[in-house]
Design an enzyme around this catalytic site. Structure first.
Site, PDB file in Angstrom:
ATOM      1  CD1 TRP A 283      39.995  38.749  30.364  1.00  0.00           C
ATOM      2  CD2 TRP A 283      38.939  38.592  32.345  1.00  0.00           C
ATOM      3  NE1 TRP A 283      38.822  39.449  30.266  1.00  0.00           N
ATOM      4  CE2 TRP A 283      38.152  39.378  31.461  1.00  0.00           C
ATOM      5  CE3 TRP A 283      38.467  38.353  33.632  1.00  0.00           C
ATOM      6  CZ2 TRP A 283      36.933  39.921  31.837  1.00  0.00           C
ATOM      7  CZ3 TRP A 283      37.251  38.898  34.006  1.00  0.00           C
ATOM      8  CH2 TRP A 283      36.493  39.667  33.120  1.00  0.00           C
TER       9      TRP A 283
ATOM     10  CG  ASP B 248      37.147  33.076  35.325  1.00  0.00           C
ATOM     11  OD1 ASP B 248      36.015  32.802  34.881  1.00  0.00           O
ATOM     12  OD2 ASP B 248      37.764  34.116  34.999  1.00  0.00           O
TER      13      ASP B 248
ATOM     14  CE  LYS C 232      33.906  35.138  26.899  1.00  0.00           C
ATOM     15  NZ  LYS C 232      34.742  36.203  26.458  1.00  0.00           N
TER      16      LYS C 232
HETATM   17  N1  KET Z   1      36.844  35.192  32.819  1.00  0.00           N
HETATM   18  C1  KET Z   1      37.656  35.079  31.755  1.00  0.00           C
HETATM   19  C2  KET Z   1      38.852  34.206  31.832  1.00  0.00           C
HETATM   20  C3  KET Z   1      37.344  35.788  30.587  1.00  0.00           C
HETATM   21  O1  KET Z   1      38.145  35.651  29.555  1.00  0.00           O
HETATM   22  C4  KET Z   1      36.208  36.617  30.547  1.00  0.00           C
HETATM   23  C5  KET Z   1      35.901  37.405  29.343  1.00  0.00           C
HETATM   24  C6  KET Z   1      35.393  36.658  31.691  1.00  0.00           C
HETATM   25  C7  KET Z   1      35.744  35.937  32.807  1.00  0.00           C
HETATM   26  C8  KET Z   1      34.154  37.493  31.796  1.00  0.00           C
HETATM   27  O2  KET Z   1      33.212  37.305  30.858  1.00  0.00           O
HETATM   28  P1  KET Z   1      31.707  37.791  31.092  1.00  0.00           P
HETATM   29  O3  KET Z   1      31.353  38.455  29.814  1.00  0.00           O
HETATM   30  O4  KET Z   1      31.672  38.726  32.262  1.00  0.00           O
HETATM   31  O5  KET Z   1      30.958  36.552  31.358  1.00  0.00           O
HETATM   32  N2  KET Z   1      36.752  37.631  28.445  1.00  0.00           N
HETATM   33  C9  KET Z   1      36.585  38.301  27.159  1.00  0.00           C
HETATM   34  C10 KET Z   1      35.724  39.498  27.163  1.00  0.00           C
HETATM   35  C11 KET Z   1      36.115  40.584  28.134  1.00  0.00           C
HETATM   36  O6  KET Z   1      37.292  40.920  28.273  1.00  0.00           O
HETATM   37  O7  KET Z   1      35.184  41.104  28.767  1.00  0.00           O
HETATM   38  C12 KET Z   1      37.972  38.582  26.568  1.00  0.00           C
HETATM   39  O8  KET Z   1      38.994  38.289  27.208  1.00  0.00           O
HETATM   40  O9  KET Z   1      38.025  39.055  25.429  1.00  0.00           O
END
Ligand code: KET
Length: 442
Positions: A171, A252, A288
């Site tokens: 990510w 994560d 998600k």
């Molecule tokens: N870890 C991973 C692996 C991840 O894909 C995301 C979000 C997060 C943590 C953080 O999510 P949060 O919204 O802080 O709980 N990924 C998607 C959104 C982004 O980039 O913020 C994405 O990859 O599209």
């Protein structure tokens, strides 16, 4: 304005000083042109680029085309292409609104106690010995990102090894989060573009040569962006290697339930590491799996060797959090706690979660079939083999740019598409775009 001032003076009381000029708004809101006229003190800033993931949505929003599709950010959409608020979330919110005893007081620095307990049970299992033995400290944080950041700040301050190994690729925000927290970021091999699968040998070699005690970031399930996860046997080998070298796991977990549709199955890798009695960190996100993206609900858990250590760790986590944002927001965590503690709501949640996971899997099959029907050159079986929200298509930057320009398909430049943003209606358009890209652009 009149009303605002009225409210203000009510709060100030009847003894507030009289206004000097005849125009009270001038006193409270001085003219923006008053004062210094020179260049801005920020005039020499360079324009920063948009975020590689969230910037895709910015570009998408600007495009007036009626056929545009946003497959950038990992956010679930319905068959109609609409964001989804889960039914259980609506129900929980209703319960919260109806409960007049609820107030808006500050939460403790560590967040909502119920939420923390239930979150650690969700990831480690309700029968987890580590929880039973009070060896886990869990703090509510600002979604997955905030949990990672708090964990990283804590490690940078208190852990003897400042190096963290992250998978390549990963990510896009990982390296930034860890670097800014003060850790030094290195990568381990993870993905093999030739097989579009796991580079297991490379992973073992790289972790095998990492310095003893190094931190290792592991995606708990549904690896982003590749959609490639180790098998449970491979996880066991990773565990043995990591424990033999005292490498510290930092999981994560942003997609629990999205990989297989089962919350327990998706937590297996984490539970494997807890079962050996060793220590680890885990960052959880409800963005998600509960669709609570903008509520920013997540948790950081640190599993320790003893209850005594866990208590000390928690006391230090509070010192990380207090000057950062003081304490976390109450609403989202209350929604999660309401759902997790009510067996009926919990059951409904698992059904809705499974339905989201199943719709994504069905999109994989539809896209695969559509490409096969078009005779699109290449082996596209990875679309149905990969796991979770994303397909790592193998399309290159030029092909992605072409698809955006000619077909108004928005995705990250590394060729990742969010399958959750796709619907039966948009699959043919995407398949046409991929077909054109691979036959026309090399
Ligand atoms: N870890 C991973 C692996 C991840 O894909 C995301 C979000 C997060 C943590 C953080 O999510 P949060 O919204 O802080 O709980 N990924 C998607 C959104 C982004 O980039 O913020 C994405 O990859 O599209």
């Amino acid at each position: 304005m009149e009303r605002r001032l009225g409210v203000l003076s009510r709060h100030l009381g009847s003894h507030s000083p009289p206004m000097a000029s005849g125009n009270p708004s001038e006193m409270l809101f001085p003219s923006p042109t008053a004062g210094f006229h020179g260049d801005s003190v920020f005039a020499n800033l360079v324009q920063a680029p948009e975020d590689p993931i969230l910037g895709v949505t910015v570009a998408y929003n600007k495009d007036p085309s009626p056929v545009k599709v946003n497959l950038g950010v990992g956010a679930y959409r319905t068959e109609e292409g609409k964001p989804l608020v889960l039914n259980v979330v609506r129900q929980a919110e209703q319960l919260l609104v109806n409960d007049r005893s609820r107030v808006k007081e500050y939460l403790p620095i560590t967040g909502l106690a119920d939420f923390n307990k239930l979150s650690s049970k969700l990831i480690f299992g309700s029968d987890s010995p580590a929880i039973r033995e009070n060896r886990v400290t869990t703090v509510q944080c600002l979604s997955g990102t905030g949990s990672l950041r708090v964990g990283a700040e804590f490690l940078a301050k208190h852990y003897h090894q400042r190096v963290i190994y992250i998978p390549h690729p990963t990510w896009g925000n990982h390296p930034k989060v860890f670097t800014l927290a003060g850790l030094s970021v290195k990568t381990y091999r993870y993905y093999d573009p030739a097989t579009r699968g796991l580079n297991f040998q490379g992973l073992l070699e790289d972790l095998g040569s990492a310095p003893s005690g190094a931190i290792v970031l592991l995606h708990a399930c549904a690896h982003n962006p590749t959609g490639v996860d180790p098998t449970i046997e491979q996880w066991e080998q990773i565990r043995q290697l990591m424990r033999s070298k005292a490498l510290l796991p930092f999981f994560d977990s942003a997609y629990q339930g999205f990989a297989s549709g089962s919350l327990d199955a998706d937590a297996q890798p984490v539970r494997l590491f807890v079962a050996d009695g060793g220590e680890l960190l885990a960052a959880q996100s409800y963005a998600k799996n509960m669709g609570l993206y903008g509520e920013r609900v997540g948790a950081l858990s640190i599993v320790c060797k003893s209850a005594d250590v866990a208590a000390k760790v928690e006391s230090q986590l509070k010192l990380v959090i207090r000057p950062m944002y003081s304490n976390p927001p109450i609403h989202g965590a209350s929604i999660v706690a309401t759902i997790l503690k009510d067996s009926e709501l919990y059951r409904e949640w698992t059904i809705e979660l499974k339905a989201m996971a199943d719709r994504i899997i069905s999109m994989r099959h539809q896209l695969f079939d559509a490409l096969r029907a078009r005779g699109t050159p290449g082996d596209w079986t990875h679309i149905i083999k990969q796991i979770g929200m994303f397909t790592f298509t193998g399309l290159n930057t030029q092909q992605v740019a072409f698809m955006t320009q000619e077909y108004h398909i928005y995705m990250t430049s590394d060729g990742r598409i969010s399958m959750a943003g796709l619907s039966s209606r948009t699959v043919p358009h995407l398949a046409d775009a991929i077909h054109a890209a691979v036959t026309r652009i090399n």
